[in-house]
Design a protein around this motif. Structure first.
Motif, PDB file in Angstrom:
ATOM      1  N   LEU A 150       0.819  -1.276  -0.149  1.00  0.00           N
ATOM      2  CA  LEU A 150       0.041  -0.211   0.123  1.00  0.00           C
ATOM      3  C   LEU A 150       0.946   1.233  -0.205  1.00  0.00           C
ATOM      4  O   LEU A 150       0.296   2.459  -0.220  1.00  0.00           O
ATOM      5  CB  LEU A 150      -0.952   0.068   1.241  1.00  0.00           C
ATOM      6  N   ARG A 151       2.220   1.359   0.336  1.00  0.00           N
ATOM      7  CA  ARG A 151       3.126   2.400   0.375  1.00  0.00           C
ATOM      8  C   ARG A 151       3.690   2.431  -1.086  1.00  0.00           C
ATOM      9  O   ARG A 151       4.379   3.441  -1.331  1.00  0.00           O
ATOM     10  CB  ARG A 151       4.190   2.117   1.254  1.00  0.00           C
ATOM     11  N   THR A 152       3.602   1.579  -1.803  1.00  0.00           N
ATOM     12  CA  THR A 152       4.156   1.611  -3.368  1.00  0.00           C
ATOM     13  C   THR A 152       3.274   2.399  -4.252  1.00  0.00           C
ATOM     14  O   THR A 152       2.186   2.709  -4.083  1.00  0.00           O
ATOM     15  CB  THR A 152       4.398   0.104  -3.882  1.00  0.00           C
ATOM     16  N   ASP A 153       3.809   2.857  -5.259  1.00  0.00           N
ATOM     17  CA  ASP A 153       3.008   3.488  -6.395  1.00  0.00           C
ATOM     18  C   ASP A 153       1.870   2.836  -6.772  1.00  0.00           C
ATOM     19  O   ASP A 153       0.630   3.527  -6.926  1.00  0.00           O
ATOM     20  CB  ASP A 153       3.927   3.770  -7.778  1.00  0.00           C
ATOM     21  N   PHE A 154       1.716   1.435  -6.841  1.00  0.00           N
ATOM     22  CA  PHE A 154       0.805   0.719  -7.060  1.00  0.00           C
ATOM     23  C   PHE A 154      -0.382   0.761  -6.102  1.00  0.00           C
ATOM     24  O   PHE A 154      -1.553   0.937  -6.275  1.00  0.00           O
ATOM     25  CB  PHE A 154       1.131  -0.673  -7.572  1.00  0.00           C
ATOM     26  N   GLY A 155       0.179   0.602  -4.805  1.00  0.00           N
ATOM     27  CA  GLY A 155      -0.723   0.712  -3.702  1.00  0.00           C
ATOM     28  C   GLY A 155      -1.476   1.891  -3.408  1.00  0.00           C
ATOM     29  O   GLY A 155      -2.651   2.096  -3.088  1.00  0.00           O
ATOM     30  N   ILE A 156      -0.825   3.017  -3.903  1.00  0.00           N
ATOM     31  CA  ILE A 156      -1.001   4.456  -3.575  1.00  0.00           C
ATOM     32  C   ILE A 156      -2.130   4.490  -4.582  1.00  0.00           C
ATOM     33  O   ILE A 156      -3.326   5.176  -4.419  1.00  0.00           O
ATOM     34  CB  ILE A 156      -0.077   5.458  -3.627  1.00  0.00           C
ATOM     35  N   ALA A 157      -1.930   4.242  -5.944  1.00  0.00           N
ATOM     36  CA  ALA A 157      -3.130   4.036  -6.951  1.00  0.00           C
ATOM     37  C   ALA A 157      -4.412   3.248  -6.662  1.00  0.00           C
ATOM     38  O   ALA A 157      -5.502   3.781  -6.843  1.00  0.00           O
ATOM     39  CB  ALA A 157      -2.561   3.375  -8.195  1.00  0.00           C
ATOM     40  N   ARG A 159      -5.468   3.058  -3.495  1.00  0.00           N
ATOM     41  CA  ARG A 159      -6.210   3.857  -2.518  1.00  0.00           C
ATOM     42  C   ARG A 159      -6.897   4.988  -2.959  1.00  0.00           C
ATOM     43  O   ARG A 159      -7.991   5.323  -2.763  1.00  0.00           O
ATOM     44  CB  ARG A 159      -4.922   4.380  -1.470  1.00  0.00           C
ATOM     45  N   ALA A 160      -6.050   5.719  -4.268  1.00  0.00           N
ATOM     46  CA  ALA A 160      -6.615   6.798  -4.844  1.00  0.00           C
ATOM     47  C   ALA A 160      -7.904   6.173  -5.505  1.00  0.00           C
ATOM     48  O   ALA A 160      -8.919   6.835  -5.747  1.00  0.00           O
ATOM     49  CB  ALA A 160      -5.819   7.338  -5.941  1.00  0.00           C
ATOM     50  N   THR A 161      -8.061   4.839  -5.925  1.00  0.00           N
ATOM     51  CA  THR A 161      -8.984   4.632  -6.716  1.00  0.00           C
ATOM     52  C   THR A 161     -10.541   4.635  -6.069  1.00  0.00           C
ATOM     53  O   THR A 161     -11.562   4.688  -6.258  1.00  0.00           O
ATOM     54  CB  THR A 161      -8.757   3.194  -7.377  1.00  0.00           C
ATOM     55  N   GLY A 162     -10.137   3.986  -4.575  1.00  0.00           N
ATOM     56  CA  GLY A 162     -11.004   3.992  -3.698  1.00  0.00           C
ATOM     57  C   GLY A 162     -11.641   5.416  -3.170  1.00  0.00           C
ATOM     58  O   GLY A 162     -12.675   5.466  -3.104  1.00  0.00           O
ATOM     59  N   ASN A 163     -10.445   6.210  -3.260  1.00  0.00           N
ATOM     60  CA  ASN A 163     -11.278   7.702  -2.765  1.00  0.00           C
ATOM     61  C   ASN A 163     -11.941   8.582  -3.779  1.00  0.00           C
ATOM     62  O   ASN A 163     -12.738   9.408  -3.400  1.00  0.00           O
ATOM     63  CB  ASN A 163     -10.169   8.532  -2.222  1.00  0.00           C
ATOM     64  N   SER A 164     -11.324   8.467  -5.112  1.00  0.00           N
ATOM     65  CA  SER A 164     -12.156   9.257  -6.277  1.00  0.00           C
ATOM     66  C   SER A 164     -11.517   8.551  -7.594  1.00  0.00           C
ATOM     67  O   SER A 164     -10.682   8.616  -8.128  1.00  0.00           O
ATOM     68  CB  SER A 164     -11.421  10.552  -6.066  1.00  0.00           C
ATOM     69  N   GLU A 165     -12.487   7.918  -8.072  1.00  0.00           N
ATOM     70  CA  GLU A 165     -12.566   7.327  -9.299  1.00  0.00           C
ATOM     71  C   GLU A 165     -12.380   8.261 -10.516  1.00  0.00           C
ATOM     72  O   GLU A 165     -11.503   8.026 -11.408  1.00  0.00           O
ATOM     73  CB  GLU A 165     -13.755   6.148  -9.475  1.00  0.00           C
ATOM     74  N   SER A 166     -12.982   9.330 -10.363  1.00  0.00           N
ATOM     75  CA  SER A 166     -12.902  10.204 -11.455  1.00  0.00           C
ATOM     76  C   SER A 166     -11.547  10.974 -11.508  1.00  0.00           C
ATOM     77  O   SER A 166     -10.871  11.183 -12.503  1.00  0.00           O
ATOM     78  CB  SER A 166     -14.001  11.513 -11.342  1.00  0.00           C
ATOM     79  N   MET A 167     -10.819  11.099 -10.405  1.00  0.00           N
ATOM     80  CA  MET A 167      -9.631  11.737 -10.597  1.00  0.00           C
ATOM     81  C   MET A 167      -8.610  10.742 -10.999  1.00  0.00           C
ATOM     82  O   MET A 167      -7.730  11.035 -11.864  1.00  0.00           O
ATOM     83  CB  MET A 167      -9.214  12.247  -8.885  1.00  0.00           C
ATOM     84  N   THR A 168      -8.699   9.429 -10.266  1.00  0.00           N
ATOM     85  CA  THR A 168      -7.875   8.528 -11.168  1.00  0.00           C
ATOM     86  C   THR A 168      -7.967   8.307 -12.651  1.00  0.00           C
ATOM     87  O   THR A 168      -7.081   7.781 -13.090  1.00  0.00           O
ATOM     88  CB  THR A 168      -8.016   7.022 -10.332  1.00  0.00           C
ATOM     89  N   ARG A 169      -9.283   8.442 -12.951  1.00  0.00           N
ATOM     90  CA  ARG A 169      -9.566   7.993 -14.531  1.00  0.00           C
ATOM     91  C   ARG A 169      -8.738   9.350 -15.386  1.00  0.00           C
ATOM     92  O   ARG A 169      -8.346   8.999 -16.333  1.00  0.00           O
ATOM     93  CB  ARG A 169     -10.974   7.991 -14.497  1.00  0.00           C
ATOM     94  N   ALA A 170      -8.875  10.480 -14.389  1.00  0.00           N
ATOM     95  CA  ALA A 170      -8.219  11.589 -15.143  1.00  0.00           C
ATOM     96  C   ALA A 170      -6.523  11.388 -15.371  1.00  0.00           C
ATOM     97  O   ALA A 170      -5.830  12.204 -16.388  1.00  0.00           O
ATOM     98  CB  ALA A 170      -8.509  12.861 -14.781  1.00  0.00           C
ATOM     99  N   LEU A 171      -6.092  10.707 -14.380  1.00  0.00           N
ATOM    100  CA  LEU A 171      -4.592  10.307 -14.433  1.00  0.00           C
ATOM    101  C   LEU A 171      -4.142   9.288 -15.124  1.00  0.00           C
ATOM    102  O   LEU A 171      -2.909   9.110 -15.250  1.00  0.00           O
ATOM    103  CB  LEU A 171      -4.312  10.256 -12.708  1.00  0.00           C
ATOM    104  N   GLY A 172      -5.063   8.623 -15.792  1.00  0.00           N
ATOM    105  CA  GLY A 172      -5.009   7.428 -16.695  1.00  0.00           C
ATOM    106  C   GLY A 172      -4.855   6.069 -15.792  1.00  0.00           C
ATOM    107  O   GLY A 172      -4.630   5.081 -16.536  1.00  0.00           O
ATOM    108  N   ILE A 173      -5.481   6.244 -14.721  1.00  0.00           N
ATOM    109  CA  ILE A 173      -5.325   4.686 -14.042  1.00  0.00           C
ATOM    110  C   ILE A 173      -6.584   4.162 -14.344  1.00  0.00           C
ATOM    111  O   ILE A 173      -7.824   4.520 -14.500  1.00  0.00           O
ATOM    112  CB  ILE A 173      -5.615   4.997 -12.520  1.00  0.00           C
ATOM    113  N   ASN A 174      -6.562   2.933 -14.559  1.00  0.00           N
ATOM    114  CA  ASN A 174      -7.685   1.838 -14.987  1.00  0.00           C
ATOM    115  C   ASN A 174      -8.291   1.343 -13.783  1.00  0.00           C
ATOM    116  O   ASN A 174      -8.036   0.550 -12.999  1.00  0.00           O
ATOM    117  CB  ASN A 174      -7.145   0.585 -15.849  1.00  0.00           C
ATOM    118  N   ASN A 175      -9.368   2.101 -13.635  1.00  0.00           N
ATOM    119  CA  ASN A 175     -10.029   1.723 -12.139  1.00  0.00           C
ATOM    120  C   ASN A 175     -10.732   0.593 -12.212  1.00  0.00           C
ATOM    121  O   ASN A 175     -10.568  -0.188 -11.161  1.00  0.00           O
ATOM    122  CB  ASN A 175     -11.440   2.716 -12.010  1.00  0.00           C
ATOM    123  N   ASP A 176     -11.390  -0.247 -13.119  1.00  0.00           N
ATOM    124  CA  ASP A 176     -11.860  -1.492 -13.255  1.00  0.00           C
ATOM    125  C   ASP A 176     -10.663  -2.444 -12.933  1.00  0.00           C
ATOM    126  O   ASP A 176     -10.833  -3.504 -11.985  1.00  0.00           O
ATOM    127  CB  ASP A 176     -12.168  -1.733 -14.615  1.00  0.00           C
TER     128      ASP A 176
END
Length: 289
Positions: A150-157, A159-176
């Motif tokens: 959860l401290r790695t970049d992947f883990g932070i991604a 945690r971010a997905t759970g907090n705000s899917e719209s933000m992570t989607r804008a950052l190019g993270i595949n929420n699904d």
């Protein structure tokens, strides 16, 4: 005294499931009911593999894989078919009952006189202390690994997905994809609990997972209440607190049995205990407002 130590060991064995539910409920905000099925799946795979002569390391690897596959199935149903996460978990859990029964071939498999993780790693003369030691070993290893993840970049991604899917989607993270991986990790952890409990109880049963999600949910809520009360910010300490919630939950049931409560009412006590944990903070917040 050994009765309470046994409850402590059971809580340690179930703490991996607590970590899994923490990931789905607190990080992704997903109420994953797959837990009931993946817990039994872990126990079923463990029982079959050990009776077939598999090594403990190979059995653990197969158990992790089976739990992860169950989580992936829930994730695919939820993300690809756009079915509500709760319903997706119920559907996969229902299907897993038949899968578990097919894996076991019967409703119950005894593990008496087989080498288990508890006697394999024994360092004490009394078995109860060996069980306690192995449970603590798994607690620190699993919490350390998940805290690192959860401290790695992947883990932070994640945690971010759970907090705000719209933000992570804008950052190019595949929420699904993040949800599928998160559910896979969570159910793999749940399967580890099945792996440990089956060996601790020396049997695997097709009905052992019924209602286990409520135990995990109650444990996470206890841990969450302690985290908020103490103000813990360190992620590893948060995970340890969640695992402590699993132990406290089992100790409450042990105390109930020790004072003479009918075992038939244990499920009722479990439900009431979770209701109290959920209800008291909400009543307190209402009074403040």
């Amino acid at each position: 005294m050994e009765f309470y130590i046994s409850a402590l060991v059971l809580g340690l064995c179930l703490s991996a499931m607590g970590l899994g539910i923490f990931i789905t409920m607190k990080i992704f905000r997903i109420p994953d009911i797959t837990t009931d099925g993946s817990y039994t799946l872990g126990a079923a795979v463990t029982a079959v593999a050990l009776t077939q002569g598999w090594t403990l390391s190979a059995t653990l690897g197969l158990t992790l894989l089976s739990g992860a596959v169950a989580g992936v199935m829930t994730g695919l149903v939820h993300t690809r078919l756009k079915i509500d996460a709760l319903l997706a978990g119920i559907l996969v859990m229902t299907g897993l009952y038949s899968v578990n029964l097919s894996v076991m071939g019967r409703s119950n498999i005894p593990l008496i006189n087989l080498e288990t993780i508890f006697n394999k790693l024994s360092i004490f003369s009394r078995s109860v202390y060996n069980e306690l030691w192995v449970g603590l070993l798994f607690l620190f290893i699993l919490s350390g690994l998940i805290a690192y993840l959860l401290r790695t970049d992947f883990g932070i991604a994640m945690r971010a997905t759970g907090n705000s899917e719209s933000m992570t989607r804008a950052l190019g993270i595949n929420n699904d994809r993040m949800k599928i991986i998160g559910l896979a990790i969570a159910n793999a952890l749940t399967a580890i609990s099945g792996f440990l409990v089956a060996q601790y109880q020396n049997f695997s049963d097709i009905n052992m997972g019924i209602g286990i999600v409520l135990v995990g949910l109650g444990s996470v809520l206890i841990g969450d209440a302690l985290i908020n009360w103490i103000g813990i910010r360190n992620i590893w300490l948060q995970l340890l607190t969640v695992m402590l919630g699993c132990i406290l939950f089992q100790m409450v049931l042990a105390v109930a049995l020790s004072v003479g409560v009918n075992p038939n009412f244990l499920k009722l006590i479990t439900a009431l205990f979770v209701l109290i944990i959920v209800g008291i903070p909400r009543l307190a917040r209402r009074r403040k407002h």
